[in-house]
Design a protein around this motif. Structure first.
Motif, PDB file in Angstrom:
ATOM      1  N   PHE A  35       0.756  -1.138   0.018  1.00 16.84           N
ATOM      2  CA  PHE A  35       0.063   0.125  -0.047  1.00 16.84           C
ATOM      3  C   PHE A  35       0.916   1.289   0.102  1.00 16.84           C
ATOM      4  O   PHE A  35       0.717   1.941  -0.829  1.00 16.84           O
ATOM      5  CB  PHE A  35      -0.888  -0.025   1.294  1.00 16.84           C
ATOM      6  CG  PHE A  35      -1.981  -0.912   1.248  1.00 16.84           C
ATOM      7  CD1 PHE A  35      -2.262  -1.740   0.064  1.00 16.84           C
ATOM      8  CD2 PHE A  35      -2.923  -1.322   2.262  1.00 16.84           C
ATOM      9  CE1 PHE A  35      -3.428  -2.854  -0.023  1.00 16.84           C
ATOM     10  CE2 PHE A  35      -3.634  -2.406   2.134  1.00 16.84           C
ATOM     11  CZ  PHE A  35      -4.084  -3.201   1.137  1.00 16.84           C
ATOM     12  N   LYS A  45       1.061   4.101  -2.781  1.00 14.03           N
ATOM     13  CA  LYS A  45       1.006   5.856  -2.662  1.00 14.03           C
ATOM     14  C   LYS A  45       2.299   6.284  -3.430  1.00 14.03           C
ATOM     15  O   LYS A  45       2.185   7.558  -4.171  1.00 14.03           O
ATOM     16  CB  LYS A  45       1.165   6.072  -1.297  1.00 14.03           C
ATOM     17  CG  LYS A  45      -0.366   5.548  -0.429  1.00 14.03           C
ATOM     18  CD  LYS A  45      -0.086   5.997   0.884  1.00 14.03           C
ATOM     19  CE  LYS A  45      -1.123   5.596   1.767  1.00 14.03           C
ATOM     20  NZ  LYS A  45      -1.036   5.451   3.259  1.00 14.03           N
ATOM     21  N   MET A  74      -6.195   5.443  -0.429  1.00 18.31           N
ATOM     22  CA  MET A  74      -4.997   5.850  -0.706  1.00 18.31           C
ATOM     23  C   MET A  74      -4.714   7.108  -1.166  1.00 18.31           C
ATOM     24  O   MET A  74      -3.889   7.970  -0.985  1.00 18.31           O
ATOM     25  CB  MET A  74      -4.397   4.596  -1.366  1.00 18.31           C
ATOM     26  CG  MET A  74      -3.729   3.439  -0.486  1.00 18.31           C
ATOM     27  SD  MET A  74      -2.781   2.322  -1.492  1.00 18.31           S
ATOM     28  CE  MET A  74      -3.908   1.232  -1.505  1.00 18.31           C
TER      29      MET A  74
END
Length: 186
Positions: free
Chosen positions: A140, A144, A180
């Motif tokens: 994750f 980003k 996100m």
């Protein structure tokens, strides 16, 4: 054989044998995101067990060590053929694939030049999809960074496939992606 030479040699062998492939995972992250230590090369190929013997031949041509004791049985169970380049110590995982999604992803590969050799890398959008599906915190964070560094991402494509995967994975993948984006102000 250093990483660059290994990638070029793999690409040459795949091209010579008309094998559709794409570099995914950590090696693709080096292209699209923040560099991170990775000791392997993950490669998805377009095909199933019918490509097994061809990959064994490629492995022999490049003097790569097949890791499982019973490789065909291992591939039948996992759809992955692990190999090792003993000169660099790099593991190479060949992932067999023939899903509708992967067929689409193969159409979107980016051919990136390493010296004089074009090497097929997963598209930035498909890398994002892979990393969101993995569900790991580290992935994750990678997403980003990828979004921050790549401004012209096809969000519609990403959302389309995340919605498809939500049907079988029972995970709110689109919400994860949108959250996100919100966290980084995109």
């Amino acid at each position: 054989m250093e990483l660059k030479e290994l990638l070029k040699n793999l690409a040459r062998e795949f091209e010579k044998n008309n094998l559709n492939y794409m570099i995914i995972g950590g090696q693709a992250l080096l292209i699209y995101g923040e560099p991170r230590l990775t000791n392997d090369i993950d490669i998805t190929i377009d095909g199933g067990l019918e490509k097994y013997n061809l990959l064994i031949d490629i492995s022999n041509n490049l003097k790569l060590k097949i890791l499982p004791e019973n490789p065909f049985e291992f591939v039948k169970k996992t759809m992955v053929l692990p190999m090792l380049d003993e000169k660099t110590g790099l593991r190479i995982d060949i992932i067999f694939s023939y899903s509708l999604y992967e067929k689409e992803a193969f159409k979107r590969v980016n051919k990136i030049k390493i010296d004089d050799v074009g090497v097929n890398y997963v598209s930035v959008e498909d890398l994002i999809i892979h990393k969101i599906i993995s569900g790991r915190e580290r992935d994750f964070e990678d997403v980003k960074n990828i979004i921050l560094k790549n401004k012209n991402i096809d969000e519609e494509y990403i959302l389309k496939w995340l919605k498809e995967f939500e049907k079988t994975l029972d995970t709110p993948l689109t919400n994860i992606f949108l959250k996100m984006k919100g966290e980084i102000g995109e």
